[in-house]
Design an enzyme around this catalytic site. Sequence first.
Site, mmCIF file in Angstrom:
data_model
loop_
_atom_site.group_PDB
_atom_site.id
_atom_site.type_symbol
_atom_site.label_atom_id
_atom_site.label_comp_id
_atom_site.label_asym_id
_atom_site.label_seq_id
_atom_site.Cartn_x
_atom_site.Cartn_y
_atom_site.Cartn_z
ATOM 1 N N GLU A 131 9.827 1.551 10.732
ATOM 2 C CA GLU A 131 10.795 2.646 10.582
ATOM 3 C C GLU A 131 9.988 3.927 10.715
ATOM 4 O O GLU A 131 9.183 4.258 9.845
ATOM 5 C CB GLU A 131 11.475 2.587 9.209
ATOM 6 C CG GLU A 131 12.212 1.284 8.931
ATOM 7 C CD GLU A 131 13.382 1.023 9.859
ATOM 8 O OE1 GLU A 131 13.837 1.965 10.525
ATOM 9 O OE2 GLU A 131 13.826 -0.131 9.929
ATOM 10 N N LYS A 189 0.889 -1.169 0.000
ATOM 11 C CA LYS A 189 0.000 0.000 0.000
ATOM 12 C C LYS A 189 0.923 1.213 0.000
ATOM 13 O O LYS A 189 1.434 1.621 1.038
ATOM 14 C CB LYS A 189 -0.885 -0.024 1.246
ATOM 15 C CG LYS A 189 -2.237 0.661 1.104
ATOM 16 C CD LYS A 189 -2.162 2.139 0.849
ATOM 17 C CE LYS A 189 -1.827 2.957 2.060
ATOM 18 N NZ LYS A 189 -1.591 4.395 1.734
ATOM 19 N N GLU A 206 8.863 16.544 15.187
ATOM 20 C CA GLU A 206 9.346 16.378 13.816
ATOM 21 C C GLU A 206 8.548 17.303 12.891
ATOM 22 O O GLU A 206 7.320 17.275 12.872
ATOM 23 C CB GLU A 206 9.156 14.926 13.373
ATOM 24 C CG GLU A 206 9.693 14.670 11.975
ATOM 25 C CD GLU A 206 9.407 13.253 11.478
ATOM 26 O OE1 GLU A 206 8.251 12.793 11.604
ATOM 27 O OE2 GLU A 206 10.337 12.615 10.960
ATOM 28 N N CYS A 246 13.719 11.130 6.595
ATOM 29 C CA CYS A 246 13.597 10.726 8.002
ATOM 30 C C CYS A 246 14.916 10.891 8.742
ATOM 31 O O CYS A 246 14.941 11.150 9.930
ATOM 32 C CB CYS A 246 13.139 9.280 8.077
ATOM 33 S SG CYS A 246 14.205 8.177 7.128
HETATM 34 P P1 NAD Z 1 2.363 8.572 7.330
HETATM 35 O O1 NAD Z 1 2.530 7.802 8.589
HETATM 36 O O2 NAD Z 1 1.389 9.666 7.293
HETATM 37 O O3 NAD Z 1 1.940 7.582 6.135
HETATM 38 C C1 NAD Z 1 2.736 6.478 5.767
HETATM 39 C C2 NAD Z 1 1.851 5.434 5.139
HETATM 40 O O4 NAD Z 1 0.942 4.929 6.099
HETATM 41 C C3 NAD Z 1 1.015 5.950 3.976
HETATM 42 O O5 NAD Z 1 0.998 4.956 2.970
HETATM 43 C C4 NAD Z 1 -0.355 6.117 4.615
HETATM 44 O O6 NAD Z 1 -1.406 6.025 3.702
HETATM 45 C C5 NAD Z 1 -0.369 4.948 5.584
HETATM 46 N N1 NAD Z 1 -1.296 5.076 6.707
HETATM 47 C C6 NAD Z 1 -1.666 6.202 7.363
HETATM 48 N N2 NAD Z 1 -2.504 5.883 8.387
HETATM 49 C C7 NAD Z 1 -2.645 4.534 8.379
HETATM 50 C C8 NAD Z 1 -3.393 3.616 9.170
HETATM 51 N N3 NAD Z 1 -4.139 4.010 10.215
HETATM 52 N N4 NAD Z 1 -3.326 2.291 8.868
HETATM 53 C C9 NAD Z 1 -2.564 1.874 7.843
HETATM 54 N N5 NAD Z 1 -1.850 2.697 7.039
HETATM 55 C C10 NAD Z 1 -1.880 4.018 7.307
HETATM 56 O O7 NAD Z 1 3.829 9.058 6.917
HETATM 57 P P2 NAD Z 1 4.215 9.973 5.667
HETATM 58 O O8 NAD Z 1 3.692 11.344 5.916
HETATM 59 O O9 NAD Z 1 3.860 9.263 4.409
HETATM 60 O O10 NAD Z 1 5.812 9.969 5.772
HETATM 61 C C11 NAD Z 1 6.527 10.849 6.582
HETATM 62 C C12 NAD Z 1 6.890 10.170 7.887
HETATM 63 O O11 NAD Z 1 7.609 8.981 7.632
HETATM 64 C C13 NAD Z 1 7.817 11.013 8.760
HETATM 65 O O12 NAD Z 1 7.425 10.870 10.100
HETATM 66 C C14 NAD Z 1 9.184 10.361 8.553
HETATM 67 O O13 NAD Z 1 10.099 10.554 9.585
HETATM 68 C C15 NAD Z 1 8.790 8.932 8.420
HETATM 69 N N6 NAD Z 1 9.822 8.185 7.715
HETATM 70 C C16 NAD Z 1 10.614 7.336 8.423
HETATM 71 C C17 NAD Z 1 11.629 6.647 7.785
HETATM 72 C C18 NAD Z 1 12.529 5.701 8.532
HETATM 73 O O14 NAD Z 1 13.249 4.946 7.898
HETATM 74 N N7 NAD Z 1 12.525 5.713 9.855
HETATM 75 C C19 NAD Z 1 11.827 6.813 6.408
HETATM 76 C C20 NAD Z 1 10.998 7.710 5.723
HETATM 77 C C21 NAD Z 1 9.984 8.381 6.379
#
Ligand code: NAD
Length: 504
Positions: free
Chosen positions: A272, A196, A408, A306
């Site tokens: 992550e 997804k 963040e 991230c």
């Molecule tokens: P997000 O958590 O908003 O969304 C990530 C994914 O989760 C999307 O595909 C979204 O549709 C899905 N999602 C959202 N709510 C959900 C739920 N309740 N159930 C299942 N799926 C759900 O994150 P984002 O805005 O896409 O990305 C930015 C974030 O990701 C930042 O916090 C960043 O630090 C983190 N990030 C971490 C790493 C790492 O390796 N630690 C790498 C990249 C990004």
Amino acid sequence: MTTTTLSRPDPAPAAGTGPKRVLHFIDGAHTAGTGERTFENRSPADGALISTVHEASRADVDAAVKAARAALKGPWGRMTMEERAAILHKVADGITRRFDEFLAAECLDTGKPRSLASHIDIPRGAANFKIFADLVKNVATECFEMATPDGKGAINYAKRVPKGVIGVISPWNLPLLLMTWKVGPALACGNTVVVKPSEETPTTTALLGEVMNEAGVPPGVYNVVHGFGPNSAGEFLTTHPDVDGITFTGETRTGEAIMKAAATGVRAVSFELGGKNPALVFADCDLDKAIEGTMRSVFANCGQVCLGTERVYVERPVFDEFVRRLKAGAEGLRLGRPEDPETSLGPLISQEHRSKVLSYYARAALDGATVVTGGGIPAMPADLQDGAWVQPTIWTGLSDDSAVVREEIFGPCCHVRPFDTEEEAVALANDTPYGLAAAVWTENLARAHRVAGQLEAGIVWVNSWFLRDLRTPFGGAKQSGIGREGGVHGLEFYTELKNVCIKL
Ligand code: NAD
């Protein structure tokens, strides 16, 4: 379910043909699925409509999981490790062969500069398949001989078996890179996946479906469902009872929701999550390198990494010079379209994310920050007025408890604060619920080891940033994650270790 096979879900609409549709990829074919809802995928650079994306219904997710389960028991499960590895090499070659298409799609969806995506996102997308295909062939497990009362003994050996159907939920900041960072090891270990992708960046997952077919990956091994999180594809996937494990990259709060969903059926998770990463700049550093590295760690990908730095701690004797030179660097960044070779900074991913980042810009002003540079919306040419642009921003003077310093932001910004002792610097760096990454700038070898050992982070870079050897463990401490990806460490999640005891 009506299934439509597209020859190519073209991410970049040709002039005059209008936006394309992005479909799910289930059981080896692109399909609109049964869901009646669609959503728009818009360019973050100028707001133009890129494509209309089909949103998966619960039935679509169920069809994807069923296809993944069947493939696990079918040809994919019956292949030898070598056969699977050979196919994954073809997947990597397929990405490389269609490099320009992946590059165009990724840059259109994210708005990131081509110069960045062509060096990082797309090559890593291909490398993620090769490295894990090669790695699994050389993984050894343990074997113990034991004594038994009859004197004949027994042998125990451990065997790695695939975990099963893996749900992959990925974010928008490095879409292909982070998605394949999960799909590569999952498939190399013999699992099947339902992906997804983020609703913001659906296109390269669809293209990858074509590459999978071209490479001879059996239908059902790689499936993609599009949609959002709650009450949409994300929730349907994470609550599906026939998914054996969920690997997720995204925000910490989303991780909490997914962990609750995974509790039903006691499914394994690999997370992550977010970060609020510090950089520690000691007076004994090579300042040129520290400025160059901090410029990249704060502003690369418009701050949407991230591992990026949002808190910079600088030893007092070099503080003023550091701030002056970082300001000059930030003011030299050039905002523009991805395809412009002069562009060093793209837009944020969306208007929604821009509102969030701008709320921190406003909060910094309210909390009494000194705005060294930026702090608002840049003047952009008329054709980019509808893009999600923000100014690269540097603050000083905030207190350590300001939300700007603690939460963040995920934008092109940082707060720079002076420190006087090594002990103080380490304490400031660790004063956060996150623990993803840290950067240390010093030419003092003993200090480098000492400080790296004390920092509460999954990755510590010394005199570098984003230098990645894919064989090494990758992940976060504290609220930045659960488990480690990379090298053999990812196998802990993607396989089950089975002990076989043979009585001799
Ligand atoms: P997000 O958590 O908003 O969304 C990530 C994914 O989760 C999307 O595909 C979204 O549709 C899905 N999602 C959202 N709510 C959900 C739920 N309740 N159930 C299942 N799926 C759900 O994150 P984002 O805005 O896409 O990305 C930015 C974030 O990701 C930042 O916090 C960043 O630090 C983190 N990030 C971490 C790493 C790492 O390796 N630690 C790498 C990249 C990004």
